[in-house]
Structures are given as structure tokens and as C-alpha cells.
Enzyme design. Sequence first.
Site, mmCIF file in Angstrom:
data_model
loop_
_atom_site.group_PDB
_atom_site.id
_atom_site.type_symbol
_atom_site.label_atom_id
_atom_site.label_comp_id
_atom_site.label_asym_id
_atom_site.label_seq_id
_atom_site.Cartn_x
_atom_site.Cartn_y
_atom_site.Cartn_z
ATOM 1 N N ARG A 56 0.833 -1.219 0.000
ATOM 2 C CA ARG A 56 0.000 0.000 0.000
ATOM 3 C C ARG A 56 0.861 1.260 0.000
ATOM 4 O O ARG A 56 0.548 2.231 -0.686
ATOM 5 C CB ARG A 56 -0.919 0.007 1.218
ATOM 6 C CG ARG A 56 -2.134 -0.875 1.039
ATOM 7 C CD ARG A 56 -2.970 -0.898 2.292
ATOM 8 N NE ARG A 56 -3.650 0.353 2.552
ATOM 9 C CZ ARG A 56 -4.095 0.728 3.752
ATOM 10 N NH1 ARG A 56 -3.918 -0.042 4.792
ATOM 11 N NH2 ARG A 56 -4.734 1.864 3.910
ATOM 12 N N HIS A 105 -6.573 8.312 12.404
ATOM 13 C CA HIS A 105 -6.133 6.912 12.358
ATOM 14 C C HIS A 105 -4.647 6.779 12.009
ATOM 15 O O HIS A 105 -4.219 5.740 11.514
ATOM 16 C CB HIS A 105 -7.009 6.107 11.376
ATOM 17 C CG HIS A 105 -8.429 5.997 11.840
ATOM 18 N ND1 HIS A 105 -9.486 5.697 11.003
ATOM 19 C CD2 HIS A 105 -8.975 6.128 13.075
ATOM 20 C CE1 HIS A 105 -10.610 5.660 11.706
ATOM 21 N NE2 HIS A 105 -10.322 5.925 12.960
ATOM 22 N N CYS A 113 8.226 1.379 16.867
ATOM 23 C CA CYS A 113 8.383 0.034 17.418
ATOM 24 C C CYS A 113 7.092 -0.362 18.131
ATOM 25 O O CYS A 113 6.490 0.438 18.847
ATOM 26 C CB CYS A 113 9.551 0.041 18.397
ATOM 27 S SG CYS A 113 9.689 -1.515 19.296
HETATM 28 C C1 BJW Z 1 -16.999 8.144 -2.200
HETATM 29 C C2 BJW Z 1 -16.235 8.137 -3.374
HETATM 30 C C3 BJW Z 1 -16.085 9.362 -4.081
HETATM 31 C C4 BJW Z 1 -16.259 6.114 -2.542
HETATM 32 N N1 BJW Z 1 -16.656 10.464 -3.608
HETATM 33 N N2 BJW Z 1 -17.564 9.242 -1.767
HETATM 34 C C5 BJW Z 1 -19.101 1.799 18.918
HETATM 35 C C6 BJW Z 1 -19.976 0.937 18.297
HETATM 36 C C7 BJW Z 1 -19.509 -0.207 17.650
HETATM 37 C C8 BJW Z 1 -18.151 -0.528 17.632
HETATM 38 C C9 BJW Z 1 -17.286 0.328 18.257
HETATM 39 C C10 BJW Z 1 -17.760 1.465 18.896
HETATM 40 N N3 BJW Z 1 -16.677 2.130 19.400
HETATM 41 C C11 BJW Z 1 -15.552 1.444 19.090
HETATM 42 C C12 BJW Z 1 -15.887 0.332 18.409
HETATM 43 C C13 BJW Z 1 -14.926 -0.694 17.884
HETATM 44 C C14 BJW Z 1 -14.270 -0.302 16.588
HETATM 45 C C15 BJW Z 1 -15.373 -0.053 15.559
HETATM 46 O O1 BJW Z 1 -15.693 1.055 15.208
HETATM 47 N N4 BJW Z 1 -15.951 -1.130 15.043
HETATM 48 C C16 BJW Z 1 -17.063 -1.048 14.082
HETATM 49 C C17 BJW Z 1 -16.531 -1.146 12.639
HETATM 50 C C18 BJW Z 1 -18.000 -2.175 14.393
HETATM 51 N N5 BJW Z 1 -13.414 0.857 16.745
HETATM 52 C C19 BJW Z 1 -12.151 0.752 17.165
HETATM 53 O O2 BJW Z 1 -11.635 -0.307 17.461
HETATM 54 C C20 BJW Z 1 -11.371 2.054 17.298
HETATM 55 N N6 BJW Z 1 -10.762 2.164 18.560
HETATM 56 C C21 BJW Z 1 -11.460 2.291 19.683
HETATM 57 O O3 BJW Z 1 -12.659 2.365 19.688
HETATM 58 O O4 BJW Z 1 -10.693 2.367 20.813
HETATM 59 C C22 BJW Z 1 -11.331 2.257 22.084
HETATM 60 C C23 BJW Z 1 -10.750 1.097 22.852
HETATM 61 C C24 BJW Z 1 -9.718 0.339 22.363
HETATM 62 C C25 BJW Z 1 -9.208 -0.716 23.096
HETATM 63 C C26 BJW Z 1 -9.745 -1.003 24.303
HETATM 64 C C27 BJW Z 1 -10.775 -0.236 24.809
HETATM 65 C C28 BJW Z 1 -11.277 0.829 24.069
HETATM 66 C C29 BJW Z 1 -10.223 2.106 16.296
HETATM 67 C C30 BJW Z 1 -10.678 2.188 14.896
HETATM 68 C C31 BJW Z 1 -9.473 2.194 13.940
HETATM 69 C C32 BJW Z 1 -9.872 2.063 12.477
HETATM 70 N N7 BJW Z 1 -8.708 1.818 11.702
HETATM 71 C C33 BJW Z 1 -8.819 1.722 10.238
HETATM 72 C C34 BJW Z 1 -7.456 1.257 9.678
HETATM 73 C C35 BJW Z 1 -6.442 2.390 9.723
HETATM 74 C C36 BJW Z 1 -5.162 2.005 9.069
HETATM 75 C C37 BJW Z 1 -5.235 1.934 7.552
HETATM 76 O O5 BJW Z 1 -6.083 2.546 6.894
HETATM 77 O O6 BJW Z 1 -4.396 1.235 7.016
HETATM 78 O O7 BJW Z 1 -9.184 2.976 9.669
HETATM 79 S S1 BJW Z 1 -10.137 0.669 9.718
HETATM 80 C C38 BJW Z 1 -10.610 1.613 8.314
HETATM 81 O O8 BJW Z 1 -11.936 2.171 8.485
HETATM 82 C C39 BJW Z 1 -9.640 2.807 8.292
HETATM 83 C C40 BJW Z 1 -10.544 3.905 7.866
HETATM 84 O O9 BJW Z 1 -9.969 5.154 8.257
HETATM 85 C C41 BJW Z 1 -11.828 3.600 8.584
HETATM 86 C C42 BJW Z 1 -13.047 4.249 8.003
HETATM 87 O O10 BJW Z 1 -13.292 3.823 6.700
HETATM 88 P P1 BJW Z 1 -13.820 4.877 5.619
HETATM 89 O O11 BJW Z 1 -12.790 5.937 5.436
HETATM 90 O O12 BJW Z 1 -15.165 5.317 6.013
HETATM 91 O O13 BJW Z 1 -13.818 3.999 4.293
HETATM 92 P P2 BJW Z 1 -14.932 3.024 3.682
HETATM 93 O O14 BJW Z 1 -14.262 2.222 2.644
HETATM 94 O O15 BJW Z 1 -15.652 2.320 4.762
HETATM 95 O O16 BJW Z 1 -15.987 4.012 3.012
HETATM 96 C C43 BJW Z 1 -15.680 4.773 1.858
HETATM 97 C C44 BJW Z 1 -16.898 5.615 1.512
HETATM 98 O O17 BJW Z 1 -16.557 6.474 0.445
HETATM 99 C C45 BJW Z 1 -18.118 4.786 1.051
HETATM 100 O O18 BJW Z 1 -19.266 5.242 1.762
HETATM 101 C C46 BJW Z 1 -18.246 5.126 -0.456
HETATM 102 O O19 BJW Z 1 -19.598 5.189 -0.892
HETATM 103 C C47 BJW Z 1 -17.625 6.509 -0.497
HETATM 104 N N8 BJW Z 1 -16.998 6.905 -1.776
HETATM 105 N N9 BJW Z 1 -15.806 6.878 -3.666
HETATM 106 C C48 BJW Z 1 -17.394 10.409 -2.512
HETATM 107 N N10 BJW Z 1 -15.378 9.439 -5.280
HETATM 108 ZN ZN ZN Z 2 11.721 -0.983 20.347
#
Ligand code: BJW
Ligand code: ZN
Length: 238
Positions: A56, A105, A113
Site C-alpha cells: 500500500r 487513524h 516500534c
Molecule cells: C466516495 C467516493 C467518491 C467512494 N466520492 N464518496 C461503537 C460501536 C460499535 C463498535 C465500536 C464502537 N466504538 C468502538 C468500536 C470498535 C471499533 C469499531 O468502530 N468497530 C465497528 C466497525 C464495528 N473501533 C475501534 O476499534 C477504534 N478504537 C477504539 O474504539 O478504541 C477504544 C478502545 C480500544 C481498546 C480497548 C478499549 C477501548 C479504532 C478504529 C481504527 C480504524 N482503523 C482503520 C485502519 C487504519 C489504518 C489503515 O487505513 O491502514 O481505519 S479501519 C478503516 O476504516 C480505516 C478507515 O480510516 C476507517 C473508516 O473507513 P472509511 O474511510 O469510512 O472507508 P470506507 O471504505 O468504509 O468508506 C468509503 C466511503 O466512500 C463509502 O461510503 C463510499 O460510498 C464513499 N466513496 N468513492 C465520494 N469518489
Molecule cells: Zn523498540
Amino acid sequence: MRVAVFSGAGISAESGIPTFRDDEKGLWSQYDPYEVSSIDGWNRQPELVWGWYTWRCQLARRYEPNLGHRAIADWENHVDDVTVITQNVDNLHERGGSSAVHHLHGRMFTFRCSDCEQPHDTQLPDLPEPVLEIMPPSCECGGLIRPDVVWFGEQLPDEPWNAAVEAVDAADVLIVVGTSGVVYPAASLPERALELGKTVVQVNLEPTPLSERATVFLQTSASAALPGMAQRLRFLVD
Ligand code: BJW
Ligand code: ZN
């Protein structure tokens, strides 16, 4: 007028980067995205996750900011303040010219590390083809080097999160662009803006859970909707 932008993978899609939930053709498409993007996945299979990020990063170096990124940067010439809150780990907002960008993120081009947290300058190899599994390099402490991103199951860093909340609270308008809005706590930012009575404009190719509640939902691409939008927003907000 103060504008906050909350962006997701959709804004970078038009630069060629597959969105998070749409990469059906890639070598890692056979894996659950939650597996390659969770701390548990990293602990279980660091070689798989490192292979994925190596590829990536290599692709992302070739991508250029698109009209959407550039339009947001241009708004800085037309309104009092523009703060970008992005979930994206690429650097296309910065390269598109935006001056205030908060990465909820993390960033894909910085490394640290996984044990002692020390930052590392890691040179990733140029690969002719994607390689599914690559052993990550090690730190002097023996820990594995990892990308400085936030995976599922990890806390978001305080600094960008606090800056994001502050920007939403200070904004007159929140523009939500290219995010499915299913990943928390990031997805709570538009909810917070609505609860505070802010104008929320959503730009997405498809409806999401936010669309029915947003002040305005524009079902179109980022590059079509964003150029010139801040100038037009004056009429909506004033
Ligand atoms: C267009 C387009 C065009 C296309 N024009 N539009 C509450 C409820 C339920 C679950 C949880 C909650 N709170 C926390 C959670 C757990 C979890 C979570 O959210 N899970 C749900 C999915 C169920 N969250 C976490 O774990 C987070 N941490 C946390 O809560 O810590 C608290 C804690 C931790 C430990 C112990 C105790 C407490 C962390 C979340 C980290 C997310 N990380 C990622 C990877 C990052 C690294 C990487 O990218 O390599 O982040 S996952 C991935 O999803 C990435 C993205 O930033 C993120 C969001 O995705 P995004 O950007 O929305 O992309 P898509 O593909 O989903 O959508 C694209 C959109 O674009 C679509 O709608 C298309 O239609 C549109 N589109 N072309 C306009 N041209
Ligand atoms: Zn180290």
C-alpha cells in the site's frame, strides 16, 4: 465562516487508492479487512500485515491529490478557517495544500516500534509485484517495527482526537466526505455536530447511516461536489 471537513477513503478513491471496504481485487482481498487492520491480526500474523502495508505504501507514493483534496485546500482562500479531520492514513490532504490536517487513524508513511514505541525511519523495498507476507524489521529492543496507524482494538491518539472535537465545536459547518461512517469513535463526530445544531453537509456516492440526518446530502463524488462549495455555503449558513 469556519469550516471543518471530516474525510474518509472515498476522497482518495479518485486518486486511485481503493476504499477500505471496496478492495475486491487485491492480493489481501481474501482476508477479512478487520483481520489485517486489527491489533489482534498484527499480533497473530505480523508478516501478512507488513506485506499489505509495504504494498500500500508503494502504491500510495505514486498517487497524486485530486480535485477534491485541492478544492478543500482552496477554501482556505475564501473562508475564515478550514480544519481537516481525516481518517485516511495517506498524505494527500497535505500534498493537496491543506494547512491544518488531523489524522485520527495515524499515518502510513511513519513507523514505530510495537514494543518501545520509538519512531523509526524505515525504508520500504520497491517491489515489482505485491508480496503477501514480509517479515517486519526489528527495533534494537527486539520489538517489531509497525506502521504508525490506528488499528481496530486500539485507542485513537489523544492529540488529533482532541483537535478534531475542538474543530467540530468551533465550526459553523461540517463537511463529511467519502466515509461510510461505521467506524467509531470517528463516526461520532458528525453526530456531535448535529447535536450541537451545526450545519452538516454530506458528500458520498452512496447513502450511509448519516444521510437521513445530515442537513444536506449530496449523492455525488467528492471531485464533483467540493470545488467552489465553501463559497456557496455562505448562502446556506449566513
Ligand atoms: C466516495 C467516493 C467518491 C467512494 N466520492 N464518496 C461503537 C460501536 C460499535 C463498535 C465500536 C464502537 N466504538 C468502538 C468500536 C470498535 C471499533 C469499531 O468502530 N468497530 C465497528 C466497525 C464495528 N473501533 C475501534 O476499534 C477504534 N478504537 C477504539 O474504539 O478504541 C477504544 C478502545 C480500544 C481498546 C480497548 C478499549 C477501548 C479504532 C478504529 C481504527 C480504524 N482503523 C482503520 C485502519 C487504519 C489504518 C489503515 O487505513 O491502514 O481505519 S479501519 C478503516 O476504516 C480505516 C478507515 O480510516 C476507517 C473508516 O473507513 P472509511 O474511510 O469510512 O472507508 P470506507 O471504505 O468504509 O468508506 C468509503 C466511503 O466512500 C463509502 O461510503 C463510499 O460510498 C464513499 N466513496 N468513492 C465520494 N469518489
Ligand atoms: Zn523498540
